[in-house]
Design a protein around this motif. Structure first.
Motif, PDB file in Angstrom:
ATOM      1  N   PHE A  26       0.854  -1.195   0.000  1.00  0.00           N
ATOM      2  CA  PHE A  26       0.000   0.000   0.000  1.00  0.00           C
ATOM      3  C   PHE A  26       0.884   1.236   0.000  1.00  0.00           C
ATOM      4  O   PHE A  26       2.095   1.156   0.218  1.00  0.00           O
ATOM      5  N   ARG A  28       2.157   4.842   1.510  1.00  0.00           N
ATOM      6  CA  ARG A  28       2.307   5.326   2.879  1.00  0.00           C
ATOM      7  C   ARG A  28       0.974   5.900   3.343  1.00  0.00           C
ATOM      8  O   ARG A  28       0.370   6.720   2.638  1.00  0.00           O
ATOM      9  N   VAL A  74       4.835   1.094   0.879  1.00  0.00           N
ATOM     10  CA  VAL A  74       5.099  -0.021   1.795  1.00  0.00           C
ATOM     11  C   VAL A  74       5.014  -1.296   0.959  1.00  0.00           C
ATOM     12  O   VAL A  74       4.052  -1.475   0.209  1.00  0.00           O
ATOM     13  N   ARG A  77       6.399  -8.434   1.925  1.00  0.00           N
ATOM     14  CA  ARG A  77       7.565  -9.293   2.121  1.00  0.00           C
ATOM     15  C   ARG A  77       7.700 -10.259   0.954  1.00  0.00           C
ATOM     16  O   ARG A  77       6.703 -10.666   0.368  1.00  0.00           O
ATOM     17  N   HIS A  79       9.390  -9.682  -1.801  1.00  0.00           N
ATOM     18  CA  HIS A  79       9.697  -8.988  -3.054  1.00  0.00           C
ATOM     19  C   HIS A  79      10.928  -8.116  -2.825  1.00  0.00           C
ATOM     20  O   HIS A  79      11.013  -7.411  -1.821  1.00  0.00           O
ATOM     21  N   ARG A  80      11.878  -8.181  -3.768  1.00  0.00           N
ATOM     22  CA  ARG A  80      13.123  -7.412  -3.612  1.00  0.00           C
ATOM     23  C   ARG A  80      12.815  -5.921  -3.758  1.00  0.00           C
ATOM     24  O   ARG A  80      12.252  -5.483  -4.763  1.00  0.00           O
ATOM     25  N   ALA A  81      13.197  -5.166  -2.742  1.00  0.00           N
ATOM     26  CA  ALA A  81      12.811  -3.754  -2.688  1.00  0.00           C
ATOM     27  C   ALA A  81      13.275  -2.990  -3.931  1.00  0.00           C
ATOM     28  O   ALA A  81      12.508  -2.210  -4.514  1.00  0.00           O
ATOM     29  N   LEU A  82      14.527  -3.199  -4.329  1.00  0.00           N
ATOM     30  CA  LEU A  82      15.047  -2.445  -5.482  1.00  0.00           C
ATOM     31  C   LEU A  82      14.256  -2.770  -6.750  1.00  0.00           C
ATOM     32  O   LEU A  82      13.928  -1.865  -7.540  1.00  0.00           O
ATOM     33  N   THR A  85      10.949  -0.961  -6.641  1.00  0.00           N
ATOM     34  CA  THR A  85      11.052   0.491  -6.905  1.00  0.00           C
ATOM     35  C   THR A  85      11.233   0.744  -8.403  1.00  0.00           C
ATOM     36  O   THR A  85      10.706   1.721  -8.933  1.00  0.00           O
ATOM     37  N   THR A 115      10.459   5.950  -2.592  1.00  0.00           N
ATOM     38  CA  THR A 115      11.004   5.672  -1.264  1.00  0.00           C
ATOM     39  C   THR A 115      10.204   4.556  -0.593  1.00  0.00           C
ATOM     40  O   THR A 115       8.975   4.639  -0.503  1.00  0.00           O
ATOM     41  N   VAL A 116      10.928   3.538  -0.159  1.00  0.00           N
ATOM     42  CA  VAL A 116      10.294   2.434   0.576  1.00  0.00           C
ATOM     43  C   VAL A 116      10.236   2.830   2.053  1.00  0.00           C
ATOM     44  O   VAL A 116      11.273   3.062   2.673  1.00  0.00           O
ATOM     45  N   THR A 117       9.043   2.925   2.585  1.00  0.00           N
ATOM     46  CA  THR A 117       8.916   3.348   3.994  1.00  0.00           C
ATOM     47  C   THR A 117       8.598   2.188   4.931  1.00  0.00           C
ATOM     48  O   THR A 117       8.491   2.383   6.133  1.00  0.00           O
ATOM     49  N   GLY A 118       8.431   1.007   4.373  1.00  0.00           N
ATOM     50  CA  GLY A 118       8.169  -0.128   5.247  1.00  0.00           C
ATOM     51  C   GLY A 118       7.956  -1.398   4.445  1.00  0.00           C
ATOM     52  O   GLY A 118       7.795  -1.360   3.222  1.00  0.00           O
ATOM     53  N   VAL A 119       8.001  -2.511   5.157  1.00  0.00           N
ATOM     54  CA  VAL A 119       7.758  -3.821   4.553  1.00  0.00           C
ATOM     55  C   VAL A 119       6.812  -4.575   5.483  1.00  0.00           C
ATOM     56  O   VAL A 119       7.048  -4.620   6.687  1.00  0.00           O
ATOM     57  N   VAL A 120       5.756  -5.151   4.954  1.00  0.00           N
ATOM     58  CA  VAL A 120       4.830  -5.923   5.802  1.00  0.00           C
ATOM     59  C   VAL A 120       4.707  -7.359   5.310  1.00  0.00           C
ATOM     60  O   VAL A 120       5.011  -7.654   4.174  1.00  0.00           O
TER      61      VAL A 120
ATOM     62  N   TRP B 111      14.984   4.831  -2.749  1.00  0.00           N
ATOM     63  CA  TRP B 111      15.431   4.980  -1.366  1.00  0.00           C
ATOM     64  C   TRP B 111      14.667   4.027  -0.458  1.00  0.00           C
ATOM     65  O   TRP B 111      13.574   3.577  -0.790  1.00  0.00           O
ATOM     66  N   GLU B 195      16.696  -9.403  -0.587  1.00  0.00           N
ATOM     67  CA  GLU B 195      15.433  -8.803  -0.136  1.00  0.00           C
ATOM     68  C   GLU B 195      15.364  -7.299  -0.390  1.00  0.00           C
ATOM     69  O   GLU B 195      14.283  -6.742  -0.533  1.00  0.00           O
ATOM     70  N   LEU B 196      16.525  -6.641  -0.398  1.00  0.00           N
ATOM     71  CA  LEU B 196      16.491  -5.185  -0.543  1.00  0.00           C
ATOM     72  C   LEU B 196      17.106  -4.711  -1.861  1.00  0.00           C
ATOM     73  O   LEU B 196      16.555  -3.836  -2.532  1.00  0.00           O
TER      74      LEU B 196
END
Lengths: 120, 242
Positions: A26, A28, A74, A77, A79-82, A85, A115-120, B111, B195-196
């Protein structure tokens, strides 16, 4: 449509594209802005203050075409954050290139910051 | 069900409707269903059409419930308490976002907030046997950026470059600390990549405490650990952008 409404419509367009991206849980939530608006301070008005689009900021560049987009997400879990994005950026660019974004070139993103502000 | 339990003491439910349903044959429905559940043969039920009909309805109901359980989506089986906890973490992070680390290449504008990265690393370390993750700080490695040209970045965001992680751990008494530290480093480097997508320059592992043979700290230690985590959230929130 006034100048203030257009960025808001674009923010909604961007928000829909971001939420449809795989790995995004979702936007932020924007609780601080919701709290401010609920007590009548109206801090979020004129930007992307609508509920649901509080994780998206759209700003027109002064003196040059295009818009600056900021997205706060947000992630889910697993999924690779980069990678997410990057997918978000592609989705935003694609959404703003579509016919619903207005005049050609008007909503071309000059900058898309994710910007990733969290991971759930 | 709750209606039955809340029935009045004289055996009738609200509105004067009898609480227990009696079949035309004189048997009570609840009694017939209960009898069927025990698998004990009942000569009356075997030959009674009313009881047979009641049992057929019960089987149908059980079938519906069983199918509903099979059809239930995977998501419903999540640990909802854990998920709710993580959502509350997100809410807390929003109020105190702290510093922000760069993801990806130099020309990317991606970021991640430090607290989200730190939480990912703590979770990665916690799966190691005999190890409990504690405080975790993530920042751009000063050695990596010392020689790099300063790049423009938004306020509150750390300079681009590989990250340096400092993590405190509690380790079981019987474990080899050097090997555990190596495992912790490996887990963090792997989590950062898989993961990141965060590049890591160095991982400093600090053994902050030893655990007893059960692998659990005593209650006082656990309270200290929770206090430390809350304190850390406060530290991470200092000086961050709103």
């Amino acid at each position: 449509m006034t100048e203030q409404q257009t960025p808001r419509a674009l923010a909604d367009l961007v928000a829909a594209a971001v939420l449809a991206t795989r790995g995004v849980a979702f936007l932020r939530p924007g609780l601080a802005e919701l709290l401010r608006s609920s007590v009548g301070l109206g801090a979020g008005r004129g930007t992307a203050g609508a509920a649901g689009a509080s994780g998206v900021r759209v700003q027109r560049r002064k003196g040059s075409p295009g818009v600056d987009i900021e997205v706060y997400v947000v992630l889910c879990r697993g999924h690779r954050a980069l990678d997410v994005t990057r997918a978000v950026r592609s989705a935003v660019v694609e959404a703003l290139a579509g016919p619903t974004a207005g005049e050609p070139g008007e909503a071309t993103p000059a900058q898309v910051r994710v910007t990733v502000t969290g991971v759930v | 069900m709750a209606m039955n339990e809340d029935g009045t003491p004289d055996g009738t439910a609200f509105g004067g409707v009898p609480e227990e349903e009696t079949l035309p044959c004189g048997r009570e429905l609840a009694q017939v269903w209960e009898q069927a559940g025990t698998d004990e043969p009942d000569p009356h039920t075997a030959g009674c059409p009313h009881c047979a009909e009641a049992l057929r309805a019960l089987r149908t109901l059980e079938g519906v419930v069983a199918r509903a359980r099979v059809d239930e989506p995977e998501e419903r089986q999540w640990d909802t308490a854990a998920l709710a906890g993580r959502v509350m973490d997100v809410v807390r992070l929003e109020l105190r976002p702290g510093r922000t680390l760069a993801l990806g290449e130099d020309d990317e504008d991606a970021w991640i907030v430090e607290a989200a990265a730190a939480r990912t690393f703590r979770a990665a370390v916690d799966v190691l046997p005999g190890v409990r993750a504690g405080s975790c700080r993530v920042e751009t490695d000063p050695m990596s950026t010392a020689t790099a040209a300063p790049s423009a970045r938004p306020p509150g965001r750390l300079p681009r470059g590989p990250a340096r992680v400092r993590i405190e751990v509690q380790v079981g008494l019987s474990w080899n600390l050097r090997l555990v530290a190596d495992d912790v480093r490996a887990r963090i480097v792997e989590a950062a990549d898989s993961e990141l997508g965060l590049r890591i320059a160095a991982v400093d592992v600090v053994v902050a405490d030893l655990l007893d043979e059960t692998g659990r700290p005593d209650e006082a230690d656990e309270e200290d650990r929770l206090d430390e985590e809350l304190d850390e959230e406060d530290r991470l929130g200092e000086g961050g952008p709103r």
